[in-house]
Design an enzyme around this catalytic site. Structure first.
Site, mmCIF file in Angstrom:
data_model
loop_
_atom_site.group_PDB
_atom_site.id
_atom_site.type_symbol
_atom_site.label_atom_id
_atom_site.label_comp_id
_atom_site.label_asym_id
_atom_site.label_seq_id
_atom_site.Cartn_x
_atom_site.Cartn_y
_atom_site.Cartn_z
ATOM 1 N N GLU A 324 13.831 56.487 97.495
ATOM 2 C CA GLU A 324 12.981 55.730 98.412
ATOM 3 C C GLU A 324 13.380 54.266 98.323
ATOM 4 O OE1 GLU A 324 9.198 56.665 96.881
ATOM 5 O OE2 GLU A 324 9.020 58.589 97.932
ATOM 6 N N TYR A 336 23.288 52.405 99.574
ATOM 7 C CA TYR A 336 23.066 53.846 99.593
ATOM 8 C C TYR A 336 23.849 54.519 100.724
ATOM 9 C CZ TYR A 336 19.252 52.598 96.433
ATOM 10 O OH TYR A 336 18.529 52.099 95.398
#
Length: 369
Positions: A324, A336
């Site tokens: 998250e 990411y």
């Protein structure tokens, strides 16, 4: 009063358990080191507690040096002390590094503490015969650091010899008591102070480490090391450097105690530079937190650590990994995505901020068998 004292502000790491009623250390350890404080501190504290015959339940307060000193060293000691204080509900007392060095000298003479600040400057503080501070800590030039010292003053600190030579004065002498903070010697200062808010770092100048023109190059050969429960203090120190709201050592202890949790750090030339905490359940895993120390950011350190951990998880049978990230954290999202993660959903108003709430983006990556 039993005090746990620790120092990582300069070119040494030290810890001690001192009983102020007996006026002596129950156990003490000291090691000179230019780097590696984050790895050395937790085992050293555990060692002195064990040798003292007491544990943290018997400690009344913690004393820690707050600087001036090296930026990284100061943060490591303070993060450790704060985390320990919060986890154990102990008052934490900050001692400036120059007062800590002054505690080394027992001779009844005026004292000038001078520590190397580089660039022709020193951190300086003057003390009278009763060790009351008369001035400082402040930055002074080497050539003028001793201008206000009265005859018979003893100079102590890492820049004492340099300042003495620059002064050209024959009425000053270099103390032989030791030029670095020693936890066993300054611990008693904390007994005389009134506990208050958690201490803050004492920085007298901006950090020397600045981005090079054209940007920093990619990090060189990194090594990776697993961190178990005793390394919670190391993780807390690194987290405090990487994030404004650092997690305590107690928080990391709780997380490392969860089933499937694992932590890993990246080291460059033996110095910890990044950390990663994951948790695995069956063939899925999640990234709990990842961070890089400010001085080495934008050099691909987090990317290499993440790639290393993903490969290891795949080898352990993990097929899918989640994380998250705050919707407004574009930099983390870019990291990411570069590692193969894709957006898989959102949690509305997930993060509580000072000015409201922020969505969390759920990201996912499939790992190859």
């Amino acid at each position: 009063m039993k005090i746990l004292a620790l120092d990582t502000a300069m070119a040494a790491c030290s810890a001690a358990v001192v009983d102020t009623e007996r006026r002596q250390p129950l156990a003490a350890a000291f090691a000179a080191m230019a780097r590696g404080h984050a790895e050395a501190l937790a085992p050293m504290v555990a060692e002195v507690l064990a040798r003292s015959g007491f544990d943290l339940r018997h400690i009344d307060r913690i004393a820690v040096t707050t600087g001036p000193g090296t930026f990284t060293g100061v943060r490591i000691g303070l993060s450790f002390a704060r985390g320990l204080g919060l986890a154990r509900h102990l008052p934490v007392i900050g001692i400036d590094s120059l007062s800590a060095v002054a505690a080394n000298e027992s001779t009844e003479a005026p004292l000038l503490v001078v520590a190397d600040a580089r660039n022709g400057e020193v951190y300086a503080a003057r003390f009278d015969v009763a060790r009351r501070r008369l001035s400082g800590p402040a930055i002074r030039s080497i050539d003028h650091a001793a201008d206000d010292a009265e005859p018979g003053t003893l100079l102590i600190g890492t820049a004492a010899r340099t300042v003495l030579e620059a002064s050209g004065r024959s009425d000053l002498k270099h103390s032989a008591a030791g030029d670095l903070p020693v936890a066993a010697r300054f611990a008693a200062l904390a007994a005389e102070m009134i506990p208050g808010a958690m201490p803050s770092p004492l920085y007298l100048r901006a950090p020397d480490a600045k981005p090079q023109s054209g940007g920093l190059g990619r990090a060189g050969a990194l090594t990776f090391q697993s961190v178990s429960l005793p390394g919670a203090f190391l993780l807390a120190s690194l987290h405090a450097e990487a994030f404004e709201e650092g997690w305590s050592a107690g928080s990391f202890e709780d997380m490392l105690g969860m089933p499937g949790a694992a932590a890993e750090i990246a080291l460059e030339h033996g110095e910890p530079v990044a950390f990663l905490l994951t948790r695995r359940a069956a063939d899925e895993a999640e990234i709990i937190t990842i961070g890089t120390r400010p001085a080495v950011q934008r050099r691909g350190v987090a990317q290499q650590l993440l790639a290393h951990r993903l490969k290891a998880l795949a080898g352990e049978g993990v097929r899918r990994i989640f994380l998250e990230v705050a919707a407004g954290n574009a930099r983390a999202q870019a990291l990411y995505r570069a590692a193969g993660f894709e957006e898989a959903g959102r949690r509305k108003n997930y993060y509580l901020r000072k000015d409201g709430r922020e969505d969390a983006i759920i990201m996912r990556r499939e790992l190859s068998p």
